[in-house]
Enzyme design. Structure first.
Site, PDB file in Angstrom:
ATOM      1  N   LEU A  58     -33.927-100.964  12.231  1.00  0.00           N
ATOM      2  CA  LEU A  58     -33.470-102.107  12.540  1.00  0.00           C
ATOM      3  C   LEU A  58     -32.895-102.489  13.914  1.00  0.00           C
ATOM      4  O   LEU A  58     -32.883-103.676  14.774  1.00  0.00           O
ATOM      5  CB  LEU A  58     -32.420-101.583  11.700  1.00  0.00           C
ATOM      6  N   SER A  59     -31.709-101.507  14.308  1.00  0.00           N
ATOM      7  CA  SER A  59     -31.148-101.678  15.562  1.00  0.00           C
ATOM      8  C   SER A  59     -31.725-101.762  17.007  1.00  0.00           C
ATOM      9  O   SER A  59     -32.912-100.765  16.879  1.00  0.00           O
ATOM     10  CB  SER A  59     -30.048-100.904  15.519  1.00  0.00           C
ATOM     11  N   HIS A  69     -34.924 -88.999  16.264  1.00  0.00           N
ATOM     12  CA  HIS A  69     -34.357 -88.304  17.488  1.00  0.00           C
ATOM     13  C   HIS A  69     -34.140 -86.542  17.468  1.00  0.00           C
ATOM     14  O   HIS A  69     -34.738 -86.270  18.486  1.00  0.00           O
ATOM     15  CB  HIS A  69     -33.367 -88.427  18.309  1.00  0.00           C
ATOM     16  N   ARG A 121     -29.766 -91.427  21.650  1.00  0.00           N
ATOM     17  CA  ARG A 121     -31.081 -92.478  20.523  1.00  0.00           C
ATOM     18  C   ARG A 121     -32.028 -92.683  20.579  1.00  0.00           C
ATOM     19  O   ARG A 121     -32.730 -93.274  20.008  1.00  0.00           O
ATOM     20  CB  ARG A 121     -29.656 -93.815  19.922  1.00  0.00           C
ATOM     21  N   ASP A 157     -44.576 -83.727  12.337  1.00  0.00           N
ATOM     22  CA  ASP A 157     -46.204 -83.200  12.459  1.00  0.00           C
ATOM     23  C   ASP A 157     -47.071 -83.533  11.142  1.00  0.00           C
ATOM     24  O   ASP A 157     -48.381 -84.081  10.748  1.00  0.00           O
ATOM     25  CB  ASP A 157     -45.320 -81.656  12.263  1.00  0.00           C
ATOM     26  N   PRO A 200     -32.796 -90.642   6.250  1.00  0.00           N
ATOM     27  CA  PRO A 200     -31.673 -90.616   5.937  1.00  0.00           C
ATOM     28  C   PRO A 200     -30.703 -91.757   5.898  1.00  0.00           C
ATOM     29  O   PRO A 200     -30.568 -91.852   7.772  1.00  0.00           O
ATOM     30  CB  PRO A 200     -31.185 -88.907   6.996  1.00  0.00           C
ATOM     31  N   ASN A 201     -29.873 -91.743   5.304  1.00  0.00           N
ATOM     32  CA  ASN A 201     -27.989 -92.828   5.670  1.00  0.00           C
ATOM     33  C   ASN A 201     -29.174 -94.584   5.174  1.00  0.00           C
ATOM     34  O   ASN A 201     -28.378 -94.878   4.728  1.00  0.00           O
ATOM     35  CB  ASN A 201     -27.761 -92.719   6.616  1.00  0.00           C
TER      36      ASN A 201
END
Ligand code: DQA
Length: 146
Positions: free
Chosen positions: A100-101, A79, A110, A86, A9-10
């Site tokens: 990335l971070s 998270h 996080r 699974d 996502p995102n």
């Protein structure tokens, strides 16, 4: 050899999303760098991104039998994405988790990954280079290089 390069996502918003944290490159640019590296290593890279956990799982289930390994940035599903975790475990493929971070240097929530227990390893905080490092490492291991 075929490696799946999956983003959650995102991550389709890379390049426009919090550039100080995630860098300037778009996902298309990162995937193209991965594909170039794949060509150099003689490895097929199949890329996929979705904002939905179910679609990520469907992709993994459809591709797993013909793949040799998985590189995944699960986005925030890192998270809490237990179904994704699974699905990855069910493939029995080697998985490298990429962020990335540096997820350990940000908000407390996080710092917990539900994906890590099924991953061979994790790369966090190296920006787009983390994907390339993951690919090189995975392929080197799959080829049995010493
Ligand atoms: C991320 C870190 C996650 O906490 C976040 O939700 C993302 C991106 C990273 O690449 O640093 O979407 O996985």
């Amino acid at each position: 050899m075929k490696i799946l390069a999956i983003n959650g996502p995102n991550l389709n918003m890379l390049g426009k999303r919090n550039n100080e944290i995630y860098g300037e490159k778009t996902l298309a640019e990162i995937n193209s760098l991965l594909e170039k590296q794949g060509e150099a290593l003689n490895v097929e890279i199949v890329t996929f991104q979705s904002n939905s956990e179910g679609s990520l799982i469907d992709f993994i289930q459809h591709q797993a039998d013909s793949a040799d390994g998985i590189i995944i940035n699960p986005g925030a599903l890192t998270h809490y994405g237990c179904s994704l975790c699974d699905a990855l475990a069910d493939t029995s493929l080697p998985v490298i988790e990429v962020h990335l971070s540096n997820i350990y240097g940000r908000e407390d929530w996080r710092a917990k990954s539900v994906i890590s227990p099924v991953a061979k390893g994790q790369i966090s905080g190296l920006g787009w280079r983390g994907y390339i490092a993951a690919l090189r490492t995975l392929v080197s291991e799959l080829k049995g290089e010493i």
